[in-house]
Design a protein around this motif. Structure first.
Motif, PDB file in Angstrom:
ATOM      1  N   LEU A  20     -34.316   5.102 -17.414  1.00 27.44           N
ATOM      2  CA  LEU A  20     -33.142   4.241 -17.432  1.00 27.44           C
ATOM      3  C   LEU A  20     -32.125   4.876 -18.380  1.00 27.44           C
ATOM      4  O   LEU A  20     -32.415   5.083 -19.560  1.00 27.44           O
ATOM      5  N   VAL A  21     -30.941   5.213 -17.859  1.00 27.00           N
ATOM      6  CA  VAL A  21     -29.950   5.911 -18.678  1.00 27.00           C
ATOM      7  C   VAL A  21     -28.658   5.108 -18.884  1.00 27.00           C
ATOM      8  O   VAL A  21     -27.854   5.450 -19.739  1.00 27.00           O
ATOM      9  N   LEU A  22     -28.464   4.033 -18.090  1.00 32.05           N
ATOM     10  CA  LEU A  22     -27.236   3.251 -18.217  1.00 32.05           C
ATOM     11  C   LEU A  22     -27.423   1.907 -17.528  1.00 32.05           C
ATOM     12  O   LEU A  22     -28.075   1.826 -16.492  1.00 32.05           O
ATOM     13  N   LYS A  23     -26.842   0.875 -18.134  1.00 31.82           N
ATOM     14  CA  LYS A  23     -26.737  -0.439 -17.495  1.00 31.82           C
ATOM     15  C   LYS A  23     -25.301  -0.899 -17.664  1.00 31.82           C
ATOM     16  O   LYS A  23     -24.718  -0.736 -18.742  1.00 31.82           O
ATOM     17  N   VAL A  24     -24.735  -1.467 -16.608  1.00 35.19           N
ATOM     18  CA  VAL A  24     -23.338  -1.893 -16.668  1.00 35.19           C
ATOM     19  C   VAL A  24     -23.107  -3.006 -15.648  1.00 35.19           C
ATOM     20  O   VAL A  24     -23.801  -3.090 -14.634  1.00 35.19           O
ATOM     21  N   ILE A  25     -22.120  -3.866 -15.949  1.00 31.83           N
ATOM     22  CA  ILE A  25     -21.716  -4.924 -15.028  1.00 31.83           C
ATOM     23  C   ILE A  25     -20.286  -4.648 -14.587  1.00 31.83           C
ATOM     24  O   ILE A  25     -19.377  -4.633 -15.419  1.00 31.83           O
ATOM     25  N   PRO A  26     -20.068  -4.389 -13.286  1.00 30.82           N
ATOM     26  CA  PRO A  26     -18.699  -4.170 -12.811  1.00 30.82           C
ATOM     27  C   PRO A  26     -17.879  -5.458 -12.873  1.00 30.82           C
ATOM     28  O   PRO A  26     -18.408  -6.552 -12.679  1.00 30.82           O
ATOM     29  N   MET A  27     -16.602  -5.301 -13.130  1.00 33.43           N
ATOM     30  CA  MET A  27     -15.704  -6.437 -13.325  1.00 33.43           C
ATOM     31  C   MET A  27     -14.642  -6.487 -12.219  1.00 33.43           C
ATOM     32  O   MET A  27     -14.471  -5.526 -11.470  1.00 33.43           O
ATOM     33  N   PRO A  28     -13.905  -7.588 -12.108  1.00 30.60           N
ATOM     34  CA  PRO A  28     -12.902  -7.723 -11.040  1.00 30.60           C
ATOM     35  C   PRO A  28     -11.873  -6.586 -10.996  1.00 30.60           C
ATOM     36  O   PRO A  28     -11.408  -6.213  -9.916  1.00 30.60           O
ATOM     37  N   ALA A  29     -11.524  -6.020 -12.129  1.00 26.90           N
ATOM     38  CA  ALA A  29     -10.539  -4.930 -12.156  1.00 26.90           C
ATOM     39  C   ALA A  29     -11.058  -3.672 -11.454  1.00 26.90           C
ATOM     40  O   ALA A  29     -10.281  -2.770 -11.152  1.00 26.90           O
ATOM     41  N   PHE A  38     -14.936  -0.528  -6.190  1.00 29.30           N
ATOM     42  CA  PHE A  38     -14.356   0.724  -5.732  1.00 29.30           C
ATOM     43  C   PHE A  38     -15.374   1.859  -5.867  1.00 29.30           C
ATOM     44  O   PHE A  38     -15.995   2.028  -6.915  1.00 29.30           O
ATOM     45  N   GLY A  39     -15.548   2.619  -4.793  1.00 24.37           N
ATOM     46  CA  GLY A  39     -16.517   3.717  -4.801  1.00 24.37           C
ATOM     47  C   GLY A  39     -16.258   4.738  -5.885  1.00 24.37           C
ATOM     48  O   GLY A  39     -17.193   5.294  -6.461  1.00 24.37           O
ATOM     49  N   GLY A  40     -15.004   4.986  -6.208  1.00 24.56           N
ATOM     50  CA  GLY A  40     -14.672   5.942  -7.268  1.00 24.56           C
ATOM     51  C   GLY A  40     -15.151   5.472  -8.630  1.00 24.56           C
ATOM     52  O   GLY A  40     -15.548   6.278  -9.472  1.00 24.56           O
ATOM     53  N   TRP A  41     -15.145   4.161  -8.846  1.00 22.41           N
ATOM     54  CA  TRP A  41     -15.664   3.613 -10.105  1.00 22.41           C
ATOM     55  C   TRP A  41     -17.167   3.864 -10.183  1.00 22.41           C
ATOM     56  O   TRP A  41     -17.680   4.285 -11.215  1.00 22.41           O
ATOM     57  N   VAL A  42     -17.860   3.615  -9.075  1.00 17.32           N
ATOM     58  CA  VAL A  42     -19.309   3.860  -9.036  1.00 17.32           C
ATOM     59  C   VAL A  42     -19.590   5.337  -9.283  1.00 17.32           C
ATOM     60  O   VAL A  42     -20.483   5.693 -10.058  1.00 17.32           O
ATOM     61  N   MET A  43     -18.810   6.215  -8.663  1.00 16.66           N
ATOM     62  CA  MET A  43     -19.006   7.657  -8.845  1.00 16.66           C
ATOM     63  C   MET A  43     -18.833   8.055 -10.308  1.00 16.66           C
ATOM     64  O   MET A  43     -19.607   8.867 -10.831  1.00 16.66           O
ATOM     65  N   ALA A  44     -17.842   7.501 -10.979  1.00 21.40           N
ATOM     66  CA  ALA A  44     -17.623   7.825 -12.392  1.00 21.40           C
ATOM     67  C   ALA A  44     -18.810   7.381 -13.242  1.00 21.40           C
ATOM     68  O   ALA A  44     -19.246   8.112 -14.141  1.00 21.40           O
ATOM     69  N   GLN A  45     -19.351   6.196 -12.947  1.00 18.50           N
ATOM     70  CA  GLN A  45     -20.506   5.708 -13.700  1.00 18.50           C
ATOM     71  C   GLN A  45     -21.737   6.583 -13.442  1.00 18.50           C
ATOM     72  O   GLN A  45     -22.513   6.873 -14.358  1.00 18.50           O
ATOM     73  N   VAL A  46     -21.909   7.019 -12.197  1.00 15.12           N
ATOM     74  CA  VAL A  46     -23.025   7.909 -11.859  1.00 15.12           C
ATOM     75  C   VAL A  46     -22.896   9.230 -12.610  1.00 15.12           C
ATOM     76  O   VAL A  46     -23.881   9.771 -13.119  1.00 15.12           O
ATOM     77  N   ASP A  47     -21.687   9.758 -12.716  1.00 14.15           N
ATOM     78  CA  ASP A  47     -21.480  11.012 -13.449  1.00 14.15           C
ATOM     79  C   ASP A  47     -21.848  10.837 -14.923  1.00 14.15           C
ATOM     80  O   ASP A  47     -22.502  11.698 -15.513  1.00 14.15           O
TER      81      ASP A  47
END
Length: 140
Positions: A20-29, A38-47
């Motif tokens: 486990l390297v990261l936990k996060v809750i995406p927000m309305p923004a 947004f897929g780009g937000w997910v991609m940034a978190q994966v990076d």
């Protein structure tokens, strides 16, 4: 994000063979025009998540040099608790490749997980001039 083609497999536990390297809750923004994350937000978190383990090998500056594979399996929604798991798949002379898997715990289905994304990324250790340099085996 892509439209899912099959009903997601609901899991009762998270991977035991990955870290486990990261936990996060995406927000309305972070939403796209469809109201999903947004897929780009997910991609940034994966990076970011993918860089955690290679940082132990780089022990200094490193850069993402390749996104070898990136699959959006299910939509990510506002309020999902996302858990990012990573594991090394290859260590080269100057690079480290990792697999990242992302699981969503839906806000109304606590204790159940759906794999929403999986990816493979390669990071390279770099020197002060941005040139590749050898990685080291982490201690421990």
């Amino acid at each position: 994000m892509t439209t899912p083609t099959a009903a997601p497999a609901v899991l009762k536990s998270l991977p035991a063979d990955m870290e486990l390297v990261l936990k996060v809750i995406p927000m309305p923004a972070d939403t796209n025009g469809n109201g999903d994350i947004f897929g780009g937000w997910v991609m940034a978190q994966v990076d970011l998540a993918g860089s955690v383990i290679p940082a132990r090998y780089a022990q200094g500056r490193m850069a993402t040099v390749a996104v070898n594979e990136f699959i959006f399996k299910q939509p990510v929604r506002v309020g999902d608790l996302l858990s990012f798991y990573a594991a090394v798949t290859r260590v080269g002379r100057t690079s480290v490749t990792v697999k990242v898997e992302v699981f969503a715990e839906r806000i109304r289905q606590q204790g159940e997980y759906v794999k929403v994304t999986e990816a493979s990324l390669t990071y390279v250790a770099i020197d002060e001039n941005g040139r590749p340099r050898p990685v080291v085996t982490p201690k421990g």
